[in-house]
Design an enzyme around this catalytic site. Structure first.
Site, PDB file in Angstrom:
ATOM      1  N   GLU A 157       0.818  -1.215   0.000  1.00 23.32           N
ATOM      2  CA  GLU A 157       0.000   0.000   0.000  1.00 23.32           C
ATOM      3  C   GLU A 157       0.852   1.265   0.000  1.00 23.32           C
ATOM      4  OE1 GLU A 157      -2.897  -0.142  -0.754  1.00 23.32           O
ATOM      5  OE2 GLU A 157      -3.450  -2.199  -0.301  1.00 23.32           O
ATOM      6  N   GLY A 196       9.811   7.738  -6.669  1.00 21.07           N
ATOM      7  CA  GLY A 196       9.228   9.037  -6.375  1.00 21.07           C
ATOM      8  C   GLY A 196       8.615   9.132  -4.981  1.00 21.07           C
ATOM      9  N   TYR A 219      -6.606   6.191   3.721  1.00 18.18           N
ATOM     10  CA  TYR A 219      -6.666   5.111   2.741  1.00 18.18           C
ATOM     11  C   TYR A 219      -5.923   3.868   3.229  1.00 18.18           C
ATOM     12  CZ  TYR A 219      -5.452   1.966  -0.865  1.00 18.18           C
ATOM     13  OH  TYR A 219      -5.263   0.801  -1.521  1.00 18.18           O
ATOM     14  N   ASP A 250      -9.824   5.713  -2.491  1.00 19.49           N
ATOM     15  CA  ASP A 250      -8.700   6.191  -3.301  1.00 19.49           C
ATOM     16  C   ASP A 250      -9.267   6.823  -4.571  1.00 19.49           C
ATOM     17  OD1 ASP A 250      -9.606   4.059  -4.745  1.00 19.49           O
ATOM     18  OD2 ASP A 250      -7.617   3.337  -5.293  1.00 19.49           O
TER      19      ASP A 250
END
Length: 359
Positions: free
Chosen positions: A40, A84, A123, A141
């Site tokens: 996740e 990232g 989330y 999401d």
DNA sequence: AAGACGGGGTG
DNA sequence: CACCCAGTCTT
């Protein structure tokens, strides 16, 4: 909250999931909270296909929470390189260690405590709670927002606090308490494979006949958003200084982009600058105080980030005299470069072969 | 509430 | 090129 065809939504969604959903992912169906959490975090704002390899590599390198908690930060960042949003990586390690130290090496089995951990927001807390512990918390999401806003043709913007609250409440009304994990998995899969952001496959959608947006022919009008964003332009000048096969790098600190990654000594200017201007800069003077340096070449590159356009010039210089390296700068051998994580623009520069020493 | 934070795929 | 991705944290 009362909407038409609310009950049917869940029924049709689950029927589709059982009969037609063929989406496969390495973490699908697992119950290990550590691996669910890992997946996740990797998948936050990241496409499944992009995150898949990273997940495999992390599980291979750190099969358990204890393994990750014991890892060196440099090594974890190196594994994360290219993904990232590097604060995710920092928080990942921080939370792994926190769990080992203060939670007996286990994930808390409730939403609220999960939410209190660094890097875990609404989330991710819902995802772990439902997938690992079968707790009835709906994930919300981008997929869920899109699917719900279309199916019910909701004009509530998704990018506001009120909107977030609104859709979360709706999702939690729709989720069947007896199988929350299945529902969460199904709604995200539907959003990713059929109810896509652009050019949704409504012809294949099992919910199309009851989908309000589809009935109105306005699938692409949803979800509604409020904010627009601007792109900032920035100009980075990297000093790639070679002393034999050694070069100088330093870790980026502060609150800017790429925190925690390494880079060559860098001078930022309001616009692209040449050597005349850069020579006046303190960073240049500290690094190259005398005339023993020779400029061998300049390479220019650009990198488009979501909110920034980075224009970079790499100044490739050489010297015969051992340079004075002041902390936090470090002198590294070219063969050690691969141990450090760099921004994409530097990785590509190094791999381009436009300077002689490669990663 | 609004920005900041990456890198890559898609139409 | 604009948009978006299994979002979260900071200001």
């Amino acid at each position: 909250m009362e909407f038409t065809h609310q009950k049917e939504f869940t029924r049709l969604l689950l029927a589709w999931h059982r009969k037609e959903n063929r989406r496969e992912m390495p973490w699908k169906g697992i119950r290990d909270p550590y691996r669910i959490w890992l997946a996740e975090i990797i998948l936050q704002q990241t496409r499944v296909e992009q995150g898949r390899e990273y997940y495999e590599r992390f599980v291979e390198a750190y099969p358990t929470l204890a393994d990750l908690a014991a890892a060196r930060e440099e090594e974890v960042f190196r594994l994360w390189q290219g993904l990232g949003y590097y604060n995710r990586c920092r928080n990942l390690l921080h939370t792994a260690r926190e769990l080992m130290k203060s939670h007996g090496g286990r994930f808390p089995r409730n939403y609220k405590e999960l939410l209190s951990l660094k890097g875990i927001g609404p989330y991710t807390a819902a995802a772990i709670a439902s997938f690992a512990f079968d707790l009835p918390h709906a994930v919300v999401d981008g997929n869920v927002l899109r699917v719900l806003s279309r199916y019910f043709a909701l004009n509530m913007p998704i990018d506001t606090q009120a909107g977030k609250k609104y859709y979360t409440r709706l999702a939690n009304e729709l989720i069947p308490p007896e199988e929350p994990a299945i529902f969460n998995q199904a709604i995200m899969d539907l959003g990713a494979t059929i109810c896509k952001p652009q050019a949704p496959l409504c012809r294949q959608c099992p919910l199309a006949s009851l989908c309000k947006a589809f009935q109105l022919g306005k699938q692409e009008q949803f979800p509604v958003k409020l904010t627009r964003r601007t792109v900032r332009e920035r100009y980075f000048h990297y000093l790639v200084c070679w002393f034999g096969d050694h070069t100088i790098i330093q870790k980026r600190e502060g609150k800017d982009i790429w925190r925690g990654l390494y880079e060559f000594p860098m001078i930022e200017k309001e616009r692209l600058a040449g050597t005349e201007l850069l020579q006046e800069d303190t960073a240049w003077k500290n690094l190259m105080p005398d005339g023993s340096w020779q400029l061998k070449g300049i390479v220019e590159r650009q990198q488009q980030l979501t909110h920034q356009l980075i224009s970079a010039r790499f100044f490739y210089v050489e010297t015969d005299r051992e340079p004075r390296v002041l902390s936090p700068q470090i002198l590294v051998h070219c063969k050690q470069l691969h141990q450090y994580a760099f921004p994409g623009i530097i990785v590509k520069y190094l791999r381009s072969g436009q300077q002689p020493l490669l990663l």
